[in-house]
Design a protein around this motif. Structure first.
Motif, PDB file in Angstrom:
ATOM      1  N   ALA A 169      88.018 119.543   1.195  1.00 19.95           N
ATOM      2  CA  ALA A 169      88.152 120.770   1.622  1.00 19.95           C
ATOM      3  C   ALA A 169      86.881 121.472   2.410  1.00 19.95           C
ATOM      4  N   ARG A 170      85.287 120.864   1.533  1.00 15.38           N
ATOM      5  CA  ARG A 170      83.435 120.953   2.543  1.00 15.38           C
ATOM      6  C   ARG A 170      84.120 120.025   3.291  1.00 15.38           C
ATOM      7  N   LEU A 171      84.536 118.744   3.219  1.00 12.63           N
ATOM      8  CA  LEU A 171      84.461 117.930   4.244  1.00 12.63           C
ATOM      9  C   LEU A 171      84.798 118.565   6.160  1.00 12.63           C
ATOM     10  N   SER A 172      85.642 118.982   5.647  1.00 13.00           N
ATOM     11  CA  SER A 172      86.516 119.356   7.137  1.00 13.00           C
ATOM     12  C   SER A 172      85.184 120.625   7.600  1.00 13.00           C
ATOM     13  N   SER A 173      84.777 121.584   6.975  1.00 10.55           N
ATOM     14  CA  SER A 173      84.247 122.777   7.440  1.00 10.55           C
ATOM     15  C   SER A 173      83.108 121.995   7.902  1.00 10.55           C
ATOM     16  N   GLY A 174      82.368 121.626   7.050  1.00 13.03           N
ATOM     17  CA  GLY A 174      81.813 120.729   7.414  1.00 13.03           C
ATOM     18  C   GLY A 174      81.565 119.655   8.409  1.00 13.03           C
ATOM     19  N   LEU A 175      82.597 118.802   9.182  1.00 13.21           N
ATOM     20  CA  LEU A 175      82.473 117.640   9.816  1.00 13.21           C
ATOM     21  C   LEU A 175      82.654 118.876  11.223  1.00 13.21           C
ATOM     22  N   ASN A 176      83.341 119.685  11.415  1.00 13.54           N
ATOM     23  CA  ASN A 176      83.184 120.689  12.249  1.00 13.54           C
ATOM     24  C   ASN A 176      81.743 121.549  13.002  1.00 13.54           C
ATOM     25  N   ALA A 177      81.541 121.647  11.307  1.00 11.22           N
ATOM     26  CA  ALA A 177      79.874 122.631  12.207  1.00 11.22           C
ATOM     27  C   ALA A 177      79.206 121.521  12.333  1.00 11.22           C
ATOM     28  N   HIS A 178      79.507 120.050  11.755  1.00 10.76           N
ATOM     29  CA  HIS A 178      78.711 118.714  12.421  1.00 10.76           C
ATOM     30  C   HIS A 178      78.399 118.990  14.024  1.00 10.76           C
ATOM     31  N   VAL A 179      80.007 118.693  14.114  1.00 11.93           N
ATOM     32  CA  VAL A 179      80.398 118.351  15.824  1.00 11.93           C
ATOM     33  C   VAL A 179      79.420 119.670  16.823  1.00 11.93           C
ATOM     34  N   ALA A 180      79.929 120.729  16.273  1.00  7.77           N
ATOM     35  CA  ALA A 180      79.023 121.250  16.740  1.00  7.77           C
ATOM     36  C   ALA A 180      78.076 121.573  16.906  1.00  7.77           C
ATOM     37  N   ALA A 181      77.205 122.020  16.095  1.00  9.36           N
ATOM     38  CA  ALA A 181      75.999 121.638  16.586  1.00  9.36           C
ATOM     39  C   ALA A 181      75.751 120.413  17.281  1.00  9.36           C
ATOM     40  N   HIS A 182      75.855 119.572  16.631  1.00 11.00           N
ATOM     41  CA  HIS A 182      75.191 118.497  18.403  1.00 11.00           C
ATOM     42  C   HIS A 182      75.871 118.547  19.603  1.00 11.00           C
ATOM     43  N   ASP A 183      77.069 119.547  20.709  1.00 12.08           N
ATOM     44  CA  ASP A 183      77.903 119.722  20.998  1.00 12.08           C
ATOM     45  C   ASP A 183      76.866 120.828  21.517  1.00 12.08           C
ATOM     46  N   ARG A 184      75.886 121.834  20.778  1.00 14.01           N
ATOM     47  CA  ARG A 184      75.013 122.475  21.119  1.00 14.01           C
ATOM     48  C   ARG A 184      73.820 121.713  21.509  1.00 14.01           C
ATOM     49  N   ARG A 185      72.957 120.950  20.881  1.00  7.18           N
ATOM     50  CA  ARG A 185      72.293 120.244  21.540  1.00  7.18           C
ATOM     51  C   ARG A 185      72.141 119.284  22.298  1.00  7.18           C
ATOM     52  N   LEU A 186      73.049 118.822  22.211  1.00 16.19           N
ATOM     53  CA  LEU A 186      73.985 117.997  23.609  1.00 16.19           C
ATOM     54  C   LEU A 186      73.983 118.842  25.169  1.00 16.19           C
ATOM     55  N   ALA A 187      73.982 119.957  24.587  1.00 14.58           N
ATOM     56  CA  ALA A 187      74.715 121.421  25.497  1.00 14.58           C
ATOM     57  C   ALA A 187      73.082 121.857  26.220  1.00 14.58           C
ATOM     58  N   ALA A 188      72.244 121.792  25.376  1.00 15.54           N
ATOM     59  CA  ALA A 188      70.957 121.485  25.818  1.00 15.54           C
ATOM     60  C   ALA A 188      70.404 120.552  26.288  1.00 15.54           C
ATOM     61  N   VAL A 189      70.190 119.453  25.938  1.00 19.58           N
ATOM     62  CA  VAL A 189      69.689 118.121  27.131  1.00 19.58           C
ATOM     63  C   VAL A 189      70.407 118.249  28.195  1.00 19.58           C
ATOM     64  N   ALA A 190      72.040 117.917  28.109  1.00 22.85           N
ATOM     65  CA  ALA A 190      72.150 117.848  29.512  1.00 22.85           C
ATOM     66  C   ALA A 190      72.400 119.385  30.410  1.00 22.85           C
ATOM     67  N   ALA A 191      71.983 120.147  30.012  1.00 25.01           N
ATOM     68  CA  ALA A 191      71.570 121.028  31.337  1.00 25.01           C
ATOM     69  C   ALA A 191      70.202 120.559  32.011  1.00 25.01           C
ATOM     70  N   ARG A 192      69.368 120.421  31.464  1.00 21.04           N
ATOM     71  CA  ARG A 192      67.528 119.652  31.340  1.00 21.04           C
ATOM     72  C   ARG A 192      68.263 118.344  32.795  1.00 21.04           C
TER      73      ARG A 192
END
Length: 521
Positions: free
Chosen positions: A333-356
């Motif tokens: 159960a913790r793995l599923s939510s952790g994976l989603n949070a991990h993916v969201a964090a990387h998406d945010r980092r990728l969006a910040a880099v892509a904006a530049r």
């Protein structure tokens, strides 16, 4: 002349020479005695390098020298040894060189049983000192021989008893080497038989025996004396095949009994030692099989009881795995939510880099590379022109200094033309490579250009603040967005109605039973 003196005592006989007197005494002794038989003890033995044997015979009061010529030594019944009492036959003669008499011996035999036994004891002591009687040298008798070799007389009861006994006990092949077992030739023939069996090759046409039996019936000590021969004893001791000695009856003992691997009291007992009893082996094998089955059954029962006892002490499967399964569920159960949070964090980092990341950022390294290529091109052309100018100046100066050397100058001009051509071709290749690199960089830039797909019918969605929309989950209902096409941009509202400019042109749609998801435009 002086008058010859008269012989003393008035004797007028002519004097003998020493040789004449010796010859006269030799004829007298040989004619008087001729061949005689003497009994005495050998007190001194000398074996000459020529093969002759010189010895001395003595008794309590006198002694006489003796000689045995080389051709006679091998025919003697017994070999001369110091301390042996013997009876010799020979011719009495004299030895003029020492003014002595001697006997030329033609035959020699031990003087009675006592002498034979004394000689046998001395031989035993010698062989025992050499280690031939050592039990460690004895070879084990094979348990189940396939071939049994028998060395004995082909006639008589001995061979029949051995064959009959082996046939009753064990089915195997019996090889008989016939030989005499009594007399002067017995020891030699038996030794040859032992060496002959030992020389048979493994796997040959004649099988090599696994065990040998040397057998003879009973008799007197003189009859069994060939089996006390030293050469025969050494042959039996060196035989690589186990040897069973069965000479005489139980009370008879010969020399090969001590050097053989086993001694049997009788020839029949030797056959029993060499072979097992087939019926006894079958019964023993059956008994071993039954005992093995019982032991295996007891072992299985013992192990089964021990296993059951150990299984009773073990915890149940639920106790072993219940807690671990619960921990696995929690971790899942913790793995599923952790994976989603991990993916969201990387998406945010990728969006910040892509904006530049803008086309100008990608084009800047390419422009820098192109400028470097152009600079290198200009420098190469300038350097080549400078080299050519320098070469021309040097050539002109050399031509002015050496007007008579037309041929070397023409050759230099040819070389200069060749070098110029090579330099131009090298420059062209360099320019072609740089142009190819520039073209590859341009194609890479074109593939990375975010506006490239728009010309092929795609659109890019941006938030109102200009950020790029990458996932549908980022958009909220009624959120205003801008759509970028290849030929321009348009505004839109997520899950909303049409823009005011298009509402008049929109036609009413029939109602549907499914939930209306709205329209992107």
């Amino acid at each position: 002349m002086a008058e010859e003196a008269e012989p003393p005592h008035g004797d007028n006989a002519a004097p003998f020479s020493v040789s004449e007197l010796s010859s006269a005494l030799k004829r007298t002794v040989e004619e008087r005695f001729g061949y005689v038989r003497l009994r005495g003890e050998i007190s001194k033995v000398t074996r000459h390098a020529s093969g002759h044997v010189y010895l001395t015979l003595k008794d309590e009061n006198a002694s006489i020298d003796g000689v045995v010529w080389r051709g006679v030594v091998s025919r003697l019944d017994c070999q001369p040894e110091q301390g042996l009492e013997v009876i010799v036959t020979g011719k009495i003669t004299t030895y003029p060189a020492r003014s002595s008499y001697q006997i030329v011996i033609d035959s020699m035999e031990p003087a009675g049983v006592g002498a034979l036994l004394a000689q046998l004891e001395r031989l035993k002591a010698q062989l025992r000192g050499e280690g031939l009687f050592d039990p460690a040298r004895k070879q084990p008798i094979p348990t189940v021989p396939a071939v049994v070799g028998v060395i004995t007389s082909p006639t008589g009861a001995v061979i029949r008893d051995i064959l009959h006994r082996i046939r009753d006990r064990w089915p195997c092949q019996v090889l008989v080497w016939p030989c005499v077992v009594q007399g002067d030739q017995a020891a030699k023939q038996v030794a040859n038989a032992v060496r002959g069996f030992a020389a048979l090759p493994e796997g040959g046409s004649i099988p090599r025996p696994d065990v040998l039996i040397v057998a003879r019936g009973g008799g007197s000590i003189e009859d069994l004396w060939p089996f006390n021969d030293e050469a025969l004893a050494r042959t039996v001791s060196a035989c690589p095949i186990p040897v069973i000695s069965a000479v005489g009856h139980e009370t008879d003992t010969t020399l090969i009994d001590f050097v053989s691997d086993r001694r049997a009291p009788t020839p029949t007992a030797a056959a029993e030692m060499a072979t097992p009893v087939l019926s006894e082996l079958k019964a023993q094998t059956a008994d071993y099989e039954r005992r093995l089955q019982r032991a295996a059954g007891r072992m299985v029962e013992t192990r089964r009881g021990a296993l059951m006892a150990a299984a009773g002490r073990l915890p149940s499967m639920a106790d072993l795995f219940g807690r671990r399964e619960q921990r696995l569920d929690v971790a899942t159960a913790r793995l599923s939510s952790g994976l989603n949070a991990h993916v969201a964090a990387h998406d945010r980092r990728l969006a910040a880099v892509a904006a530049r990341l803008t086309p100008q950022t990608l084009l800047r390294p390419i422009r820098l590379q192109a400028e470097r290529v152009e600079a290198l091109d200009r420098r190469a052309v300038q350097a080549l022109r400078a080299v050519l100018r320098d070469a021309d100046r040097r050539l002109d100066g050399a031509a002015r200094r050496l007007p008579s050397m037309d041929r070397p100058i023409s050759q230099a001009l040819v070389q200069l033309d060749a070098l110029s051509g090579r330099a131009l071709r090298a420059l062209e290749r360099l320019q072609a490579r740089q142009a190819e690199r520039l073209d590859r960089a341009g194609r890479l830039l074109e593939s990375l250009n975010p506006d490239g797909p728009l010309a092929r019918g795609f659109a890019r969605v941006h938030h109102a603040d200009g950020r790029l929309v990458r996932r549908a989950a980022e958009l909220a209902s009624d959120e205003a967005v801008s759509l970028h096409f290849g030929d321009g941009a348009r505004n839109a509202v997520i899950d909303g109605g049409l823009s005011p400019a298009h509402q008049a042109k929109a036609k009413p749609k029939p109602k549907s039973s499914s939930t209306d998801q709205g329209d992107l435009f």
